[in-house]
Design a protein around this motif. Structure first.
Motif, PDB file in Angstrom:
ATOM      1  N   ILE A   1      33.377  31.443  37.699  1.00 40.31           N
ATOM      2  CA  ILE A   1      34.670  32.111  37.839  1.00 40.31           C
ATOM      3  C   ILE A   1      35.248  32.457  36.468  1.00 40.31           C
ATOM      4  O   ILE A   1      35.809  33.540  36.265  1.00 40.31           O
ATOM      5  N   ILE A   2      35.129  31.531  35.514  1.00 44.15           N
ATOM      6  CA  ILE A   2      35.622  31.782  34.164  1.00 44.15           C
ATOM      7  C   ILE A   2      34.901  32.973  33.542  1.00 44.15           C
ATOM      8  O   ILE A   2      35.518  33.814  32.875  1.00 44.15           O
ATOM      9  N   ASP A   3      33.592  33.069  33.781  1.00 41.72           N
ATOM     10  CA  ASP A   3      32.835  34.200  33.243  1.00 41.72           C
ATOM     11  C   ASP A   3      33.355  35.516  33.808  1.00 41.72           C
ATOM     12  O   ASP A   3      33.514  36.502  33.072  1.00 41.72           O
ATOM     13  N   PHE A   4      33.611  35.550  35.118  1.00 46.74           N
ATOM     14  CA  PHE A   4      34.153  36.770  35.717  1.00 46.74           C
ATOM     15  C   PHE A   4      35.544  37.073  35.154  1.00 46.74           C
ATOM     16  O   PHE A   4      35.883  38.230  34.881  1.00 46.74           O
ATOM     17  N   GLY A   5      36.358  36.021  34.988  1.00 47.44           N
ATOM     18  CA  GLY A   5      37.697  36.211  34.440  1.00 47.44           C
ATOM     19  C   GLY A   5      37.655  36.744  33.030  1.00 47.44           C
ATOM     20  O   GLY A   5      38.429  37.647  32.665  1.00 47.44           O
ATOM     21  N   ARG A   6      36.768  36.191  32.224  1.00 44.06           N
ATOM     22  CA  ARG A   6      36.643  36.646  30.835  1.00 44.06           C
ATOM     23  C   ARG A   6      36.209  38.107  30.782  1.00 44.06           C
ATOM     24  O   ARG A   6      36.704  38.885  29.959  1.00 44.06           O
ATOM     25  N   GLU A   7      35.293  38.471  31.658  1.00 45.29           N
ATOM     26  CA  GLU A   7      34.820  39.857  31.702  1.00 45.29           C
ATOM     27  C   GLU A   7      35.965  40.811  32.030  1.00 45.29           C
ATOM     28  O   GLU A   7      36.144  41.850  31.385  1.00 45.29           O
ATOM     29  N   GLY A   8      36.747  40.463  33.071  1.00 41.38           N
ATOM     30  CA  GLY A   8      37.865  41.329  33.456  1.00 41.38           C
ATOM     31  C   GLY A   8      38.939  41.411  32.396  1.00 41.38           C
ATOM     32  O   GLY A   8      39.469  42.499  32.119  1.00 41.38           O
ATOM     33  N   VAL A   9      39.268  40.273  31.789  1.00 45.29           N
ATOM     34  CA  VAL A   9      40.300  40.256  30.740  1.00 45.29           C
ATOM     35  C   VAL A   9      39.824  41.033  29.519  1.00 45.29           C
ATOM     36  O   VAL A   9      40.608  41.764  28.889  1.00 45.29           O
ATOM     37  N   ALA A  10      38.548  40.888  29.176  1.00 47.09           N
ATOM     38  CA  ALA A  10      38.014  41.616  28.022  1.00 47.09           C
ATOM     39  C   ALA A  10      38.147  43.121  28.227  1.00 47.09           C
ATOM     40  O   ALA A  10      38.524  43.856  27.297  1.00 47.09           O
ATOM     41  N   GLU A  11      37.863  43.583  29.445  1.00 45.19           N
ATOM     42  CA  GLU A  11      38.015  45.011  29.737  1.00 45.19           C
ATOM     43  C   GLU A  11      39.454  45.448  29.547  1.00 45.19           C
ATOM     44  O   GLU A  11      39.725  46.507  28.950  1.00 45.19           O
TER      45      GLU A  11
ATOM     46  N   ILE B   1      38.811  48.321  36.762  1.00 43.83           N
ATOM     47  CA  ILE B   1      39.043  47.663  35.479  1.00 43.83           C
ATOM     48  C   ILE B   1      40.543  47.547  35.234  1.00 43.83           C
ATOM     49  O   ILE B   1      41.359  48.166  35.914  1.00 43.83           O
ATOM     50  N   GLY B   2      40.903  46.742  34.235  1.00 46.17           N
ATOM     51  CA  GLY B   2      42.300  46.580  33.860  1.00 46.17           C
ATOM     52  C   GLY B   2      43.112  45.915  34.949  1.00 46.17           C
ATOM     53  O   GLY B   2      42.625  45.044  35.677  1.00 46.17           O
ATOM     54  N   PHE B   3      44.368  46.336  35.086  1.00 49.12           N
ATOM     55  CA  PHE B   3      45.245  45.748  36.106  1.00 49.12           C
ATOM     56  C   PHE B   3      44.771  46.089  37.514  1.00 49.12           C
ATOM     57  O   PHE B   3      45.063  45.358  38.466  1.00 49.12           O
ATOM     58  N   ALA B   4      44.043  47.189  37.657  1.00 56.26           N
ATOM     59  CA  ALA B   4      43.499  47.536  38.969  1.00 56.26           C
ATOM     60  C   ALA B   4      42.541  46.448  39.443  1.00 56.26           C
ATOM     61  O   ALA B   4      42.546  46.059  40.613  1.00 56.26           O
ATOM     62  N   ARG B   5      41.734  45.931  38.524  1.00 56.43           N
ATOM     63  CA  ARG B   5      40.809  44.859  38.904  1.00 56.43           C
ATOM     64  C   ARG B   5      41.578  43.594  39.279  1.00 56.43           C
ATOM     65  O   ARG B   5      41.212  42.902  40.234  1.00 56.43           O
TER      66      ARG B   5
END
Length: 222
Positions: free
Chosen positions: A147-157, A99-103
């Motif tokens: 891809i946007i869904d995955f990006g949104r998930e990672g950014v939300a975390e 999660i976060g910058f690690a992801r």
């Protein structure tokens, strides 16, 4: 010449999965798509002809038309293959548990390593010369939504870790991250002297410069 060409159609109907010169049709199609991806990626849609792909794949133009119908049909198959490979890699890193910058680091590192032997896959998906309408674009739009869904998930975390739960802030940051991600991959493809490992370290230095020290403890890259 196809092995089947010497057999009268009156005495034998070609099998749907039949290939040429002893090669099964699925294997031959995969070979053509690989050659098409490389040429569409290196030369763009406009700069690539069916004859170019046939020569690269070591087969005849009529065979490509027989399998794919047209240049557009071949292009659609190449876009489907290339985008599927990229999305599968993003799905893999999304499931890594980071999660976060690690992801962000894991996602970039995975993409660099995936593209090192076949950089043209990225160019096929982001080809500015490709038709703006049609089946290929419809396919890309569907993959972009994933891809946007995955990006949104990672950014939300990442935003939640900082205590920010504003949906519009998250969406704005998702758009920014998408632009950064594509820009970094494009920059790397334009500077092939960097290995995937070196480019990942470059990204980490940039992130540290902009955001300060990053918590990457336990993050496995490569």
């Amino acid at each position: 010449m196809s092995r089947l060409s010497s057999v009268s159609s009156a005495t034998r109907t070609p099998r749907p999965n039949a290939g040429t010169k002893g090669v099964a049709r699925p294997e031959r199609e995969a070979q053509i798509v690989e050659a098409g991806c490389r040429l569409f990626g290196e030369r763009g849609y406009i700069g690539t002809s069916v004859a170019d792909v046939a020569e690269s794949a070591g087969i005849s133009k009529p065979l490509i038309y027989n399998y794919f119908g047209s240049k557009d049909g071949l292009h659609v198959a190449c876009v489907q293959h290339a985008s599927g490979v990229l999305v599968s890699e993003i799905e893999r890193t999304a499931a890594s548990g980071t999660i976060g910058f690690a992801r962000a680091a894991v996602t970039l590192d995975g993409m660099f390593r995936l593209l090192e032997p076949r950089p043209w896959l990225w160019r096929v998906v982001f080809d500015a010369t490709a038709p703006r309408e049609g089946e290929a674009q419809a396919w890309l739009a569907e993959h972009e939504r994933r891809i946007i869904d995955f990006g949104r998930e990672g950014v939300a975390e990442l935003m939640h870790l900082s205590g920010n739960h504003d949906d519009l802030d998250i969406d704005a940051m998702r758009a920014a991250w998408e632009s950064i991600f594509r820009s970094l991959v494009n920059w790397w493809l334009d500077h092939p002297g960097d290995s995937p490992e070196e480019m990942t370290q470059r990204c980490l230095r940039i992130f540290t410069t902009v955001f300060g020290e990053l918590d990457l403890a336990g993050t496995a890259l490569g």
